[in-house]
Design a protein around this motif. Structure first.
Motif, short mmCIF file in Angstrom:
data_model
loop_
_atom_site.label_atom_id
_atom_site.label_comp_id
_atom_site.label_asym_id
_atom_site.label_seq_id
_atom_site.Cartn_x
_atom_site.Cartn_y
_atom_site.Cartn_z
N ARG A 1 43.66 10.96 15.45
CA ARG A 1 43.63 9.78 14.50
C ARG A 1 42.86 8.60 15.17
N LEU B 1 41.83 5.35 12.40
CA LEU B 1 43.43 5.63 11.62
C LEU B 1 44.51 5.39 12.42
N HIS C 1 46.89 3.95 12.20
CA HIS C 1 48.12 3.44 11.40
C HIS C 1 49.14 4.57 11.26
N LYS C 2 48.38 5.92 11.38
CA LYS C 2 48.85 7.06 11.40
C LYS C 2 49.18 7.66 12.89
N PRO D 1 48.89 14.02 11.78
CA PRO D 1 50.22 13.01 11.12
C PRO D 1 49.33 12.30 10.10
N HIS D 2 50.20 12.01 9.01
CA HIS D 2 50.11 11.02 7.94
C HIS D 2 51.52 10.29 8.01
N THR D 3 51.40 9.06 7.47
CA THR D 3 52.75 8.14 7.45
C THR D 3 53.57 8.88 6.28
N GLU E 1 52.37 7.62 2.84
CA GLU E 1 51.21 8.47 2.43
C GLU E 1 51.77 10.01 2.02
N LYS E 2 52.78 10.33 2.57
CA LYS E 2 53.20 11.66 2.17
C LYS E 2 53.99 11.68 1.05
N CYS F 1 54.10 8.66 13.46
CA CYS F 1 54.55 8.85 12.06
C CYS F 1 55.84 8.78 11.96
#
Length: 446
Positions: free
Chosen positions: A64, A68, A70-71, A313-315, A318-319, A402
């Motif tokens: 990321r 990106l 933040h992820k 990964p995503h936060t 977001e998920k 994350c």
């Protein structure tokens, strides 16, 4: 002055055998392998009862950075990887901006050199309009070219037939592809939008990103590679049907077309969407138990050549969105090797085969220089695994930025206790030593 480390009494797993051997490390390299080794100045690690494996090489991650962060970041995710026994990674180009020029590719290598605890390489990205830039990529120090065939990611959807033909015919290094047919996915999405509006259930994901969507794209790509003689690698096979596209009649080093299976496609099934929801939403989708078992069997049968993570990964914020706004991907580097060790402990695969698929074969496929094996004169990328120390995955022990994992609540019966990266003890019993960073992977390509 040289630094020596001596690993004693380990069950060394390498090249299809398991032997009680000691390993002497001198600086970055493996100096000697044998019985009852000793050295006057070496730091000694008693590995009695533990497995000593070559470090895992993960050929598909999304860390990321840039754009990106933040992820995830290269720093945080490489730490999680090292804690999971992954000593080298190859990272994908769908960062922001997309890695579509040699300058942007170099920017990522600069970040890796500054921040990565693991050894690293970065794919060059292909688009519909950067072919000449792609062809400048150095075969010696870049792992490969990544193309998204039929799955839109920023400016990286390559759907122009002429561009694809030119790329496959002119590329002088490995081309790796994400294969899903965008037309099929869009058609399926419209059906489910009409049926559910904005409230599509996560159980529809493998029906929208369907078996047909995968097979149409991957079969087309394999045919194109064979026509042009391209060294071609299909990422994250998710369906039983796709496994029919691959061959096991020749050794990996002689294969033109190869493929990869990911941890999640060999662990979860569509039944898990009910409890896991968006936390197991990946592209390609986790599909049926039949598909899961077929992919696993194809890996055992050598139709599928390597095991990877597709760590993406995503936060949690977001998920936690509904299906249409929930991004695809999840963190896996910390738990990939322990997950495969569960399969070993359940009698589904030998530990020698795990090492082959996660360490040896990525090294063969990408022609990585002096890594992927426990051999004298090779870099000391090594992992000690204890199968007597059980633990449960929870948010408190997840190391990815994350802060969550699809494995939360899972009891794992093996633990990574030590990870050496290029001879440096980067991780030991939950603690990191960041005084030495990972190295850029080099490739011994003729």
């Amino acid at each position: 002055m040289s630094k020596y480390t001596l690993i004693k009494n380990a069950k060394l797993v390498n090249e299809g055998t398991m032997l009680a051997h000691d390993v002497l490390i001198k600086d970055q390299m493996i100096e000697k392998i044998g019985y009852d080794l000793s050295h006057d100045t070496a730091t000694v690690i008693d590995a009695e009862g533990k497995f000593l494996l070559p470090g895992v090489i993960d050929d598909q991650v999304h860390f990321r950075e840039p754009g990106l962060t933040h992820k995830a970041e290269i720093y945080t995710e490489s730490r999680a990887a090292v804690a999971g026994g992954i000593t080298s990674f190859m990272e994908m180009p769908n960062t922001v901006p997309n890695t579509l020029t040699q300058e942007l590719l170099q920017d990522k290598y600069d970040i890796g050199a500054e921040k990565s605890l693991a050894n690293y390489s970065f794919f060059m990205g292909a688009s519909n309009d950067n072919l000449e830039e792609v062809l400048k990529t150095n075969r010696r120090d870049v792992c490969g070219i990544k193309v998204f065939m039929g799955s839109s990611t920023g400016n990286m959807l390559v759907d122009d037939e002429e561009t694809l033909n030119n790329l496959f015919s002119r590329a002088e290094m490995l081309v790796a592809a994400h294969c899903e047919d965008e037309g099929t996915i869009r058609k399926n999405m419209e059906i489910y939008k009409e049926r559910y509006g904005d409230d599509i259930p996560f159980t529809a994901h493998p029906l929208i990103r369907s078996e047909d969507a995968c097979y149409i794209s991957s079969s087309k790509a394999v045919a194109l590679a064979k026509k042009n003689g391209t060294k071609f690698h299909v990422l994250h096979i998710s369906t039983g049907k796709e496994t029919e596209l691959f061959d096991n009649s020749v050794p990996l080093k002689d294969k033109l077309v190869t493929s990869e299976a990911c941890i999640h496609h060999m662990w979860f099934s569509d039944e898990d969407y009910v409890t896991k929801g968006g936390n197991i939403k990946w592209n390609p989708a986790v599909k049926t138990a039949y598909d899961r078992d077929m992919v696993f069997q194809a890996m055992l049968d050598d139709k599928i050549d390597v095991i990877a993570t597709d760590h993406a990964p995503h936060t949690m914020e977001e998920k936690n969105n509904g299906y249409l706004n929930c991004p695809s991907g999840g963190p896996l580097v910390q738990h990939a090797l322990p997950a495969m060790m569960e399969h070993y402990l359940n009698g589904k695969i030998s530990i020698e085969r795990i090492v082959e698929k996660m360490s040896h074969n990525p090294a063969i496929l990408f022609e990585i220089e002096k890594r992927g094996y426990i051999r004298e004169g090779y870099y000391a990328d090594l992992v000690l695994v204890d199968t007597t120390d059980h633990w449960v995955v929870n948010k408190g022990n997840v190391l990815s930025k994350c802060g969550w994992s699809p494995f939360e609540g899972q009891k794992l019966r093996s633990k990574i206790t030590h990870t050496f990266v290029s001879g440096h003890l980067a991780y030991q019993e939950g603690a990191f030593d960041e005084s030495q960073l990972g190295k850029r992977l080099l490739f011994d390509r003729k």
